[in-house]
Motif scaffolding. Structure first.
Motif, PDB file in Angstrom:
ATOM      1  N   GLY A  10       0.812  -1.213   0.000  1.00 13.50           N
ATOM      2  CA  GLY A  10       0.000   0.000   0.000  1.00 13.50           C
ATOM      3  C   GLY A  10       0.842   1.259   0.000  1.00 13.50           C
ATOM      4  N   VAL A  11       1.921   1.245   0.766  1.00 14.58           N
ATOM      5  CA  VAL A  11       2.835   2.398   0.785  1.00 14.58           C
ATOM      6  C   VAL A  11       3.514   2.544  -0.582  1.00 14.58           C
ATOM      7  CG1 VAL A  11       4.935   3.325   1.843  1.00 14.58           C
ATOM      8  CG2 VAL A  11       3.158   2.326   3.281  1.00 14.58           C
ATOM      9  N   GLY A  12       3.835   1.424  -1.215  1.00  9.73           N
ATOM     10  CA  GLY A  12       4.398   1.467  -2.563  1.00  9.73           C
ATOM     11  C   GLY A  12       3.417   2.053  -3.560  1.00  9.73           C
ATOM     12  N   GLU A  13       2.157   1.702  -3.417  1.00 11.98           N
ATOM     13  CA  GLU A  13       1.109   2.269  -4.270  1.00 11.98           C
ATOM     14  C   GLU A  13       1.048   3.789  -4.096  1.00 11.98           C
ATOM     15  OE1 GLU A  13      -2.594   2.122  -6.630  1.00 11.98           O
ATOM     16  OE2 GLU A  13      -0.825   0.871  -6.455  1.00 11.98           O
ATOM     17  N   MET A  14       1.116   4.221  -2.859  1.00 14.79           N
ATOM     18  CA  MET A  14       1.117   5.652  -2.572  1.00 14.79           C
ATOM     19  C   MET A  14       2.349   6.322  -3.185  1.00 14.79           C
ATOM     20  SD  MET A  14       0.872   7.471   1.147  1.00 14.79           S
ATOM     21  CE  MET A  14       2.568   7.223   1.589  1.00 14.79           C
ATOM     22  N   ALA A  15       3.499   5.692  -3.069  1.00 10.34           N
ATOM     23  CA  ALA A  15       4.730   6.241  -3.651  1.00 10.34           C
ATOM     24  C   ALA A  15       4.620   6.331  -5.171  1.00 10.34           C
ATOM     25  CB  ALA A  15       5.930   5.377  -3.262  1.00 10.34           C
ATOM     26  N   GLY A  16       4.021   5.322  -5.795  1.00  8.32           N
ATOM     27  CA  GLY A  16       3.837   5.356  -7.243  1.00  8.32           C
ATOM     28  C   GLY A  16       2.939   6.501  -7.684  1.00  8.32           C
ATOM     29  N   VAL A  17       1.878   6.742  -6.939  1.00  2.00           N
ATOM     30  CA  VAL A  17       0.968   7.844  -7.267  1.00  2.00           C
ATOM     31  C   VAL A  17       1.670   9.186  -7.081  1.00  2.00           C
ATOM     32  CG1 VAL A  17      -1.170   8.998  -6.578  1.00  2.00           C
ATOM     33  CG2 VAL A  17      -1.113   6.510  -6.807  1.00  2.00           C
ATOM     34  N   ILE A  18       2.433   9.312  -6.021  1.00  2.00           N
ATOM     35  CA  ILE A  18       3.215  10.541  -5.823  1.00  2.00           C
ATOM     36  C   ILE A  18       4.217  10.687  -6.968  1.00  2.00           C
ATOM     37  CG2 ILE A  18       4.952  11.647  -4.351  1.00  2.00           C
ATOM     38  CD1 ILE A  18       3.407  10.433  -1.946  1.00  2.00           C
ATOM     39  N   GLY A  19       4.784   9.572  -7.416  1.00  2.00           N
ATOM     40  CA  GLY A  19       5.697   9.594  -8.556  1.00  2.00           C
ATOM     41  C   GLY A  19       5.031  10.094  -9.825  1.00  2.00           C
ATOM     42  N   ILE A  20       3.763   9.713 -10.038  1.00  2.00           N
ATOM     43  CA  ILE A  20       3.031  10.223 -11.200  1.00  2.00           C
ATOM     44  C   ILE A  20       2.960  11.748 -11.130  1.00  2.00           C
ATOM     45  CG2 ILE A  20       0.754  10.373 -12.304  1.00  2.00           C
ATOM     46  CD1 ILE A  20       0.304   7.453 -11.480  1.00  2.00           C
ATOM     47  N   ASN A  21       2.653  12.253  -9.955  1.00  3.13           N
ATOM     48  CA  ASN A  21       2.582  13.706  -9.778  1.00  3.13           C
ATOM     49  C   ASN A  21       3.946  14.352 -10.016  1.00  3.13           C
ATOM     50  OD1 ASN A  21       1.267  16.130  -9.209  1.00  3.13           O
ATOM     51  ND2 ASN A  21       1.792  16.017  -7.049  1.00  3.13           N
ATOM     52  N   MET A  22       5.002  13.713  -9.549  1.00  2.00           N
ATOM     53  CA  MET A  22       6.348  14.240  -9.766  1.00  2.00           C
ATOM     54  C   MET A  22       6.698  14.281 -11.254  1.00  2.00           C
ATOM     55  SD  MET A  22       8.318  12.351  -6.588  1.00  2.00           S
ATOM     56  CE  MET A  22       9.947  12.921  -7.026  1.00  2.00           C
ATOM     57  N   VAL A  23       6.339  13.219 -11.986  1.00  2.00           N
ATOM     58  CA  VAL A  23       6.612  13.173 -13.420  1.00  2.00           C
ATOM     59  C   VAL A  23       5.831  14.267 -14.142  1.00  2.00           C
ATOM     60  CG1 VAL A  23       6.266  11.791 -15.525  1.00  2.00           C
ATOM     61  CG2 VAL A  23       7.280  10.741 -13.498  1.00  2.00           C
ATOM     62  N   ASN A  24       4.583  14.486 -13.730  1.00  2.00           N
ATOM     63  CA  ASN A  24       3.780  15.539 -14.354  1.00  2.00           C
ATOM     64  C   ASN A  24       4.356  16.927 -14.107  1.00  2.00           C
ATOM     65  OD1 ASN A  24       1.811  13.998 -15.616  1.00  2.00           O
ATOM     66  ND2 ASN A  24       0.560  13.893 -13.774  1.00  2.00           N
ATOM     67  N   ARG A  25       4.990  17.111 -12.957  1.00  2.00           N
ATOM     68  CA  ARG A  25       5.556  18.412 -12.623  1.00  2.00           C
ATOM     69  C   ARG A  25       6.928  18.626 -13.266  1.00  2.00           C
ATOM     70  NH1 ARG A  25       3.232  21.052  -8.056  1.00  2.00           N
ATOM     71  NH2 ARG A  25       1.471  19.875  -7.250  1.00  2.00           N
ATOM     72  N   GLU A  26       7.750  17.570 -13.277  1.00  2.00           N
ATOM     73  CA  GLU A  26       9.109  17.685 -13.819  1.00  2.00           C
ATOM     74  C   GLU A  26       9.573  16.318 -14.301  1.00  2.00           C
ATOM     75  OE1 GLU A  26      13.652  18.428 -12.259  1.00  2.00           O
ATOM     76  OE2 GLU A  26      11.997  19.061 -10.994  1.00  2.00           O
ATOM     77  N   LYS A  27       9.837  16.196 -15.553  1.00  2.00           N
ATOM     78  CA  LYS A  27      10.286  14.919 -16.105  1.00  2.00           C
ATOM     79  C   LYS A  27      11.789  14.780 -15.881  1.00  2.00           C
ATOM     80  CE  LYS A  27       6.595  14.704 -19.495  1.00  2.00           C
ATOM     81  NZ  LYS A  27       5.693  15.341 -18.587  1.00  2.00           N
ATOM     82  N   SER A  28      12.123  14.072 -14.794  1.00  2.00           N
ATOM     83  CA  SER A  28      13.521  13.834 -14.461  1.00  2.00           C
ATOM     84  C   SER A  28      13.702  12.356 -14.145  1.00  2.00           C
ATOM     85  CB  SER A  28      13.945  14.684 -13.266  1.00  2.00           C
ATOM     86  OG  SER A  28      13.255  14.264 -12.100  1.00  2.00           O
ATOM     87  N   LEU A  29      14.946  11.914 -14.106  1.00  2.00           N
ATOM     88  CA  LEU A  29      15.236  10.522 -13.776  1.00  2.00           C
ATOM     89  C   LEU A  29      14.703  10.171 -12.391  1.00  2.00           C
ATOM     90  CD1 LEU A  29      16.560   7.865 -14.570  1.00  2.00           C
ATOM     91  CD2 LEU A  29      18.704   8.738 -13.617  1.00  2.00           C
ATOM     92  N   LYS A  30      14.877  11.083 -11.447  1.00  2.00           N
ATOM     93  CA  LYS A  30      14.392  10.862 -10.073  1.00  2.00           C
ATOM     94  C   LYS A  30      12.878  10.638 -10.062  1.00  2.00           C
ATOM     95  CE  LYS A  30      13.829  13.236  -5.681  1.00  2.00           C
ATOM     96  NZ  LYS A  30      14.001  14.491  -4.966  1.00  2.00           N
ATOM     97  N   SER A  31      12.143  11.438 -10.819  1.00  2.00           N
ATOM     98  CA  SER A  31      10.685  11.305 -10.869  1.00  2.00           C
ATOM     99  C   SER A  31      10.277   9.950 -11.442  1.00  2.00           C
ATOM    100  CB  SER A  31      10.088  12.416 -11.733  1.00  2.00           C
ATOM    101  OG  SER A  31      10.367  13.670 -11.206  1.00  2.00           O
ATOM    102  N   PHE A  32      10.923   9.540 -12.525  1.00  2.00           N
ATOM    103  CA  PHE A  32      10.584   8.267 -13.147  1.00  2.00           C
ATOM    104  C   PHE A  32      10.964   7.086 -12.251  1.00  2.00           C
ATOM    105  CE2 PHE A  32      10.278  10.825 -17.014  1.00  2.00           C
ATOM    106  CZ  PHE A  32       9.104  10.314 -17.554  1.00  2.00           C
ATOM    107  N   ILE A  33      12.066   7.183 -11.540  1.00  2.00           N
ATOM    108  CA  ILE A  33      12.459   6.113 -10.612  1.00  2.00           C
ATOM    109  C   ILE A  33      11.445   6.001  -9.480  1.00  2.00           C
ATOM    110  CG2 ILE A  33      14.179   5.458  -8.875  1.00  2.00           C
ATOM    111  CD1 ILE A  33      16.323   6.475 -10.855  1.00  2.00           C
ATOM    112  N   TRP A  34      11.013   7.144  -8.958  1.00  2.00           N
ATOM    113  CA  TRP A  34      10.015   7.169  -7.876  1.00  2.00           C
ATOM    114  C   TRP A  34       8.719   6.517  -8.362  1.00  2.00           C
ATOM    115  CZ3 TRP A  34      10.978   8.807  -2.958  1.00  2.00           C
ATOM    116  CH2 TRP A  34       9.903   9.015  -2.113  1.00  2.00           C
ATOM    117  N   PHE A  35       8.292   6.895  -9.565  1.00  2.00           N
ATOM    118  CA  PHE A  35       7.056   6.394 -10.160  1.00  2.00           C
ATOM    119  C   PHE A  35       7.127   4.889 -10.421  1.00  2.00           C
ATOM    120  CE2 PHE A  35       5.350   5.799 -14.637  1.00  2.00           C
ATOM    121  CZ  PHE A  35       4.049   5.538 -14.261  1.00  2.00           C
ATOM    122  N   ILE A  36       8.130   4.460 -11.151  1.00  4.07           N
ATOM    123  CA  ILE A  36       8.247   3.043 -11.521  1.00  4.07           C
ATOM    124  C   ILE A  36       8.583   2.188 -10.303  1.00  4.07           C
ATOM    125  CG2 ILE A  36       9.591   1.399 -12.900  1.00  4.07           C
ATOM    126  CD1 ILE A  36       9.834   3.700 -15.008  1.00  4.07           C
TER     127      ILE A  36
END
Length: 104
Positions: A10-36
């Motif tokens: 569940g925490v991983g699911e939450m992290a993935g959703v936050i990662g989606i928001n990060m990717v939408n705000r700034e497309k960086s390697l860190k954002s994609f790693i957080w998301f995936i």
């Protein structure tokens, strides 16, 4: 141990959703790693949890943690509304997941 795996999923699911928001705000390697990473970890631990927890209960708890956690993160970190009605509906999600556990 399965319940621990389910909470981690569940925490991983939450992290993935936050990662989606990060990717939408700034497309960086860190954002994609957080998301995936969030979603891959989430599915791995959900699979482990479902070895002994019923699918319906595991899925409800997993999505509940992801939904509630993402809503709270949105309020805490992204300036989303913390209106009392949102809090009531978040509480209802938690109550529904607990209710499923109690009757299964």
């Amino acid at each position: 141990m399965s319940w621990f795996f389910l909470i981690v999923a569940g925490v991983g699911e939450m992290a993935g959703v936050i990662g989606i928001n990060m990717v939408n705000r700034e497309k960086s390697l860190k954002s994609f790693i957080w998301f995936i990473g969030g979603f891959v970890g989430s599915f791995v631990f959900l699979t482990l949890a479902m070895n002994t927890i019923q699918m319906s209960t595991a899925y409800a708890v997993w999505t509940g943690i992801g939904t509630v956690g993402s809503a709270i993160a949105g309020m805490a970190f992204y300036g989303e509304s913390a209106d009392w009605r949102r809090i009531v509906f978040i509480s209802m999600i938690i109550a529904a997941a607990v209710g499923l556990k109690l009757v299964s």
